[in-house]
Design an enzyme around this catalytic site. Structure first.
Site, PDB file in Angstrom:
ATOM      1  N   GLU A   1      -4.356  -5.312  -7.801  1.00 22.95           N
ATOM      2  CA  GLU A   1      -3.268  -6.276  -7.909  1.00 22.95           C
ATOM      3  C   GLU A   1      -3.569  -7.177  -9.106  1.00 22.95           C
ATOM      4  O   GLU A   1      -4.710  -7.593  -9.295  1.00 22.95           O
ATOM      5  CB  GLU A   1      -3.213  -7.123  -6.624  1.00 22.95           C
ATOM      6  CG  GLU A   1      -2.124  -8.186  -6.614  1.00 22.95           C
ATOM      7  CD  GLU A   1      -2.087  -8.988  -5.307  1.00 22.95           C
ATOM      8  OE1 GLU A   1      -3.068  -8.956  -4.547  1.00 22.95           O
ATOM      9  OE2 GLU A   1      -1.064  -9.659  -5.071  1.00 22.95           O
TER      10      GLU A   1
ATOM     11  N   HIS B   1      -7.358  -3.754  -1.447  1.00 24.61           N
ATOM     12  CA  HIS B   1      -7.190  -3.926  -2.893  1.00 24.61           C
ATOM     13  C   HIS B   1      -8.033  -5.089  -3.417  1.00 24.61           C
ATOM     14  O   HIS B   1      -8.524  -5.898  -2.631  1.00 24.61           O
ATOM     15  CB  HIS B   1      -5.713  -4.117  -3.276  1.00 24.61           C
ATOM     16  CG  HIS B   1      -5.055  -5.356  -2.748  1.00 24.61           C
ATOM     17  ND1 HIS B   1      -4.349  -5.396  -1.576  1.00 24.61           N
ATOM     18  CD2 HIS B   1      -4.979  -6.620  -3.249  1.00 24.61           C
ATOM     19  CE1 HIS B   1      -3.874  -6.615  -1.376  1.00 24.61           C
ATOM     20  NE2 HIS B   1      -4.246  -7.390  -2.385  1.00 24.61           N
TER      21      HIS B   1
ATOM     22  N   HIS C   1      -8.862 -12.464  -5.360  1.00 20.26           N
ATOM     23  CA  HIS C   1      -9.235 -12.154  -3.978  1.00 20.26           C
ATOM     24  C   HIS C   1      -9.511 -10.674  -3.802  1.00 20.26           C
ATOM     25  O   HIS C   1      -9.148  -9.855  -4.647  1.00 20.26           O
ATOM     26  CB  HIS C   1      -8.152 -12.606  -2.981  1.00 20.26           C
ATOM     27  CG  HIS C   1      -6.809 -11.960  -3.176  1.00 20.26           C
ATOM     28  ND1 HIS C   1      -5.812 -12.513  -3.941  1.00 20.26           N
ATOM     29  CD2 HIS C   1      -6.296 -10.797  -2.701  1.00 20.26           C
ATOM     30  CE1 HIS C   1      -4.746 -11.733  -3.915  1.00 20.26           C
ATOM     31  NE2 HIS C   1      -5.012 -10.674  -3.177  1.00 20.26           N
TER      32      HIS C   1
HETATM   33 CO    CO Z   1      -3.489  -9.396  -2.611  1.00 18.70          CO
END
Ligand code: CO
Length: 134
Positions: A130, A79, A7
């Protein structure tokens, strides 16, 4: 080492308004809000055919995304999340190369119930990264 883009996360000042924008203006499918107290955020996911967009709103005192909104009051990209097969192997390899892992370096359980880690933006082209164990 990297797998799929899991994502892209966007911090928003008003999660309900952001959900409305994605549902109404963009015609997207958006999940219902979920509070993640350990991460200091309330999160929803915009489900796209090839990936997801994570919309984040600060939750509680000392949310890690509150400072982001102070600098960018209308919100913005926060992020990117890449999948890895083995998060501990990925962490050890990156640390061995001098990359900085945020927090205590131990994976936390993320929004999908899977272990995640965050990497320092200064080591990755100015972008918070991430990693999620797929
Ligand atoms: Co995230």
């Amino acid at each position: 080492m990297l797998g799929r883009l899991n994502h892209v996360a966007i911090v928003v000042p008003d999660l309900k308004a952001a959900m409305e924008t994605y549902r109404q203006s963009l015609g997207a499918t958006v999940t219902e809000p979920e509070i993640l107290p350990d991460h200091g955020v309330t999160v929803v996911f915009v489900e796209l055919p090839n990936t997801k967009i994570e919309l984040l709103e600060p939750y509680g005192e000392g949310s890690p995304v509150a400072a982001f909104l102070e600098k960018s009051p209308s919100g913005g990209m926060h992020h990117v999340c890449y999948e890895v097969d083995d998060i501990l192997a990925a962490r050890d390899r990156l640390k061995g190369e001098g990359a900085r892992v945020l927090g205590d370096g131990e994976p936390k359980i993320g929004a999908h119930g899977k272990p995640v880690l965050f990497l320092h933006p200064k080591d990755f082209c100015g972008t918070l990264v991430e990693l999620e164990q797929a």
